[in-house]
Motif scaffolding. Structure first.
Motif, mmCIF file in Angstrom:
data_model
loop_
_atom_site.group_PDB
_atom_site.id
_atom_site.type_symbol
_atom_site.label_atom_id
_atom_site.label_comp_id
_atom_site.label_asym_id
_atom_site.label_seq_id
_atom_site.Cartn_x
_atom_site.Cartn_y
_atom_site.Cartn_z
ATOM 1 N N ILE A 250 9.740 13.082 -70.368
ATOM 2 C CA ILE A 250 8.992 14.341 -70.284
ATOM 3 C C ILE A 250 8.861 14.804 -68.842
ATOM 4 O O ILE A 250 9.202 15.940 -68.482
ATOM 5 C CB ILE A 250 7.595 14.194 -70.927
ATOM 6 C CG1 ILE A 250 7.722 14.015 -72.447
ATOM 7 C CG2 ILE A 250 6.724 15.420 -70.605
ATOM 8 C CD1 ILE A 250 6.408 13.672 -73.126
ATOM 9 N N PHE A 251 8.379 13.918 -67.978
ATOM 10 C CA PHE A 251 8.080 14.330 -66.601
ATOM 11 C C PHE A 251 9.317 14.439 -65.717
ATOM 12 O O PHE A 251 9.291 15.148 -64.703
ATOM 13 C CB PHE A 251 7.059 13.374 -65.981
ATOM 14 C CG PHE A 251 5.692 13.506 -66.589
ATOM 15 C CD1 PHE A 251 4.951 14.662 -66.417
ATOM 16 C CD2 PHE A 251 5.148 12.486 -67.350
ATOM 17 C CE1 PHE A 251 3.687 14.803 -66.986
ATOM 18 C CE2 PHE A 251 3.897 12.602 -67.929
ATOM 19 C CZ PHE A 251 3.165 13.781 -67.745
ATOM 20 N N ALA A 252 10.412 13.779 -66.099
ATOM 21 C CA ALA A 252 11.636 13.893 -65.301
ATOM 22 C C ALA A 252 12.131 15.333 -65.255
ATOM 23 O O ALA A 252 12.715 15.770 -64.261
ATOM 24 C CB ALA A 252 12.715 12.975 -65.875
ATOM 25 N N ARG A 253 11.880 16.075 -66.316
ATOM 26 C CA ARG A 253 12.376 17.448 -66.390
ATOM 27 C C ARG A 253 11.590 18.427 -65.534
ATOM 28 O O ARG A 253 11.993 19.583 -65.365
ATOM 29 C CB ARG A 253 12.345 17.940 -67.839
ATOM 30 C CG ARG A 253 13.523 17.462 -68.659
ATOM 31 C CD ARG A 253 13.874 18.479 -69.721
ATOM 32 N NE ARG A 253 14.372 19.712 -69.173
ATOM 33 C CZ ARG A 253 14.152 20.900 -69.715
ATOM 34 N NH1 ARG A 253 13.437 21.022 -70.823
ATOM 35 N NH2 ARG A 253 14.652 21.987 -69.167
ATOM 36 N N PHE A 254 10.478 17.989 -64.973
ATOM 37 C CA PHE A 254 9.674 18.897 -64.171
ATOM 38 C C PHE A 254 10.430 19.395 -62.941
ATOM 39 O O PHE A 254 10.059 20.404 -62.363
ATOM 40 C CB PHE A 254 8.372 18.224 -63.739
ATOM 41 C CG PHE A 254 7.275 18.329 -64.760
ATOM 42 C CD1 PHE A 254 7.535 18.136 -66.114
ATOM 43 C CD2 PHE A 254 5.981 18.621 -64.380
ATOM 44 C CE1 PHE A 254 6.530 18.240 -67.058
ATOM 45 C CE2 PHE A 254 4.963 18.726 -65.326
ATOM 46 C CZ PHE A 254 5.235 18.537 -66.659
ATOM 47 N N ALA A 255 11.502 18.699 -62.554
ATOM 48 C CA ALA A 255 12.267 19.139 -61.387
ATOM 49 C C ALA A 255 13.078 20.389 -61.666
ATOM 50 O O ALA A 255 13.386 21.147 -60.744
ATOM 51 C CB ALA A 255 13.187 18.016 -60.912
ATOM 52 N N GLU A 256 13.456 20.591 -62.937
ATOM 53 C CA GLU A 256 14.335 21.732 -63.230
ATOM 54 C C GLU A 256 13.882 22.620 -64.374
ATOM 55 O O GLU A 256 14.323 23.754 -64.487
ATOM 56 C CB GLU A 256 15.759 21.237 -63.513
ATOM 57 C CG GLU A 256 15.906 20.198 -64.602
ATOM 58 C CD GLU A 256 15.955 20.793 -65.986
ATOM 59 O OE1 GLU A 256 16.328 21.964 -66.131
ATOM 60 O OE2 GLU A 256 15.577 20.082 -66.924
#
Length: 447
Positions: A250-256
């Protein structure tokens, strides 16, 4: 009779990779056409009773509505994909997306049916969101699970270009429709790119029907048949035993997740309504940036096979944080070349670096039995938390502050969260997918 039986393993892999990539391109074309139309013409067509600035924000908000349905699509498609198969689920999401897109192209406007027009628009946008909720996970899995040893990052990166290919084609279709129809674009010309999706969908569906299930899933399906009475639903298994990798996903996608839409949707609105420059400036910048993104994603996918998913991702996150302010400074000049350079810098460098390794990274987070559910829910939860209403939020913040500094702060903060999250994942580029499990693939981040 299936031709797969007479093909070599490498030919099967390539055909499956091609079917997943082409299907993703068509779906994201349809999604992009909506986003572009929302940024350019939906305000006065569906919300004419409002002030021009508020009408524009309302139109961008309908783009965000689609993200509300994404988690539901992820839950449903994840369950079907883990139980029935990746291929069948992808065909279902493809059909839903195409039908809803074509119907948007036939919608009456506010002038014709009043408040019913924006209501129908939102309903069809929800259907689009539902379809996309299950699309990404399936396309990523079918590529990664069929990849040869040592090439999961490269193979997984190919469906990722579907987003930018769709963005490029969708933006080009809207730009061409605008050029050909002139003043009529705001009355009927905008409908052409939506209706064109019917033709593209026929091609995409034919190709997707030729996809092949991965050996990992076929082996797991046989195992499921033997253990049917003891098997829990994939979502139950996921939440009970794979919470940590789910949170990382979930939080890995916060970059893009939100940042991508800032530079491909919000920018179109910003340069037109705030900077008062021709809309072609923004459209050209997005098309050129998308083309560069398409080239660089497979390059960085291959890089992740060499140096690892984590290193590639963290390198991209660092690039995004360091370039956020300079990019908006370039765009803020209102000069066409500067706008193109700013958008291209984000899409070709920062975004491509963090987006390319995601399919392999996500597939390596979860075992086969819950992989479709895990990566779909992880990916789409991030969409609703951050991506969906980012263009509308950015528009409101610029209206409130008179500048883009709040948007830059959001980019930096969200990317930092993603980088911290990914630092808790153990590098798994050399681990066999059949051996993936929570206890084997995770470790606390080392100092």
């Amino acid at each position: 009779m299936s031709t797969a039986k007479t093909m070599t393993p490498e030919q099967v892999r390539r055909r499956t990779l091609f079917s997943g990539t082409i299907g993703a391109i068509v779906e994201w074309y349809e999604y992009t056409v909506y986003a572009t139309a929302a940024a350019l013409v939906f305000g006065p067509l569906f919300f004419p009773a409002m002030d021009a600035s508020i009408s524009q924000i309302a139109a961008l908000a309908t783009f965000g509505v689609g993200f509300i349905a994404r988690p539901l699509g992820a839950f449903v498609a994840g369950h079907l994909g883990d139980r029935i198969g990746r291929k069948s689920t992808l065909i279902l999401t493809f059909a839903i997306m195409t039908a809803s897109t074509a119907m948007i192209g036939l919608l009456p406007t506010y002038q014709a049916v009043g408040v019913l027009a924006p209501i129908l628009l939102c309903v069809l946008r929800l259907a689009q969101g539902f379809a996309v909720g299950g699309e990404w996970g399936g396309a990523a899995i079918i590529a990664v699970e069929n990849a040869p040893k040592g090439k999961r990052g490269f193979y997984g990166s190919w469906p990722q270009i579907g987003v930018s290919c769709g963005l490029l084609l969708g933006t080009a279709a809207v730009a061409l429709a605008g050029a050909l129809t002139g003043d009529a674009f705001t009355t009927w010309g905008w409908r052409v790119p939506f209706l064109l999706s019917i033709v593209l969908a026929a091609v995409g569906l034919y190709i997707r029907l030729n996809a092949t299930e991965s050996p990992e899933f076929l082996a797991e399906k046989e195992k499921m048949a033997k253990e049917a009475q003891h098997r829990k639903a994939p979502i139950t298994e996921l939440l009970a035993h794979h919470r940590k990798p789910l949170l990382i996903a979930i939080f890995a996608r916060f970059a893009e997740a939100g940042n991508y839409y800032l530079f491909t949707v919000f920018v179109l609105s910003y340069v037109t309504t705030t900077l008062k420059v021709p809309q072609q400036y923004g459209l050209t910048a997005v098309m050129i940036g998308s083309a560069l993104n398409i080239i660089m994603i497979p390059v960085f996918g291959r890089l992740s096979d060499r140096i690892g998913r984590k290193r590639t991702f963290l390198l991209g996150g660092t690039a995004i944080m360091l370039t956020a302010w300079p990019i908006f400074a370039l765009i803020g000049t209102g000069q066409q070349l500067a706008i193109i350079l700013g958008v291209a810098l984000f899409l070709a460098l920062g975004h491509a670096l963090v987006y390319a390794p995601l399919p392999a990274l996500y597939c390596e987070l979860f075992p086969t039995a819950v992989r479709y559910s895990g990566i779909s829910i992880g990916y789409q939860m991030a969409s609703i938390l951050l991506a969906g209403f980012m263009p509308a939020l950015a528009g409101a913040l610029v209206l409130w502050s008179g500048g883009t500094w709040p948007v830059v702060l959001i980019i930096i903060a969200s990317t930092a969260i993603a980088m911290v999250s990914v630092s808790f994942a153990k590098e798994t580029k050399d681990v066999d997918l059949a051996n993936i499990g929570e206890t084997k693939t995770f470790t606390k981040a080392k100092a």
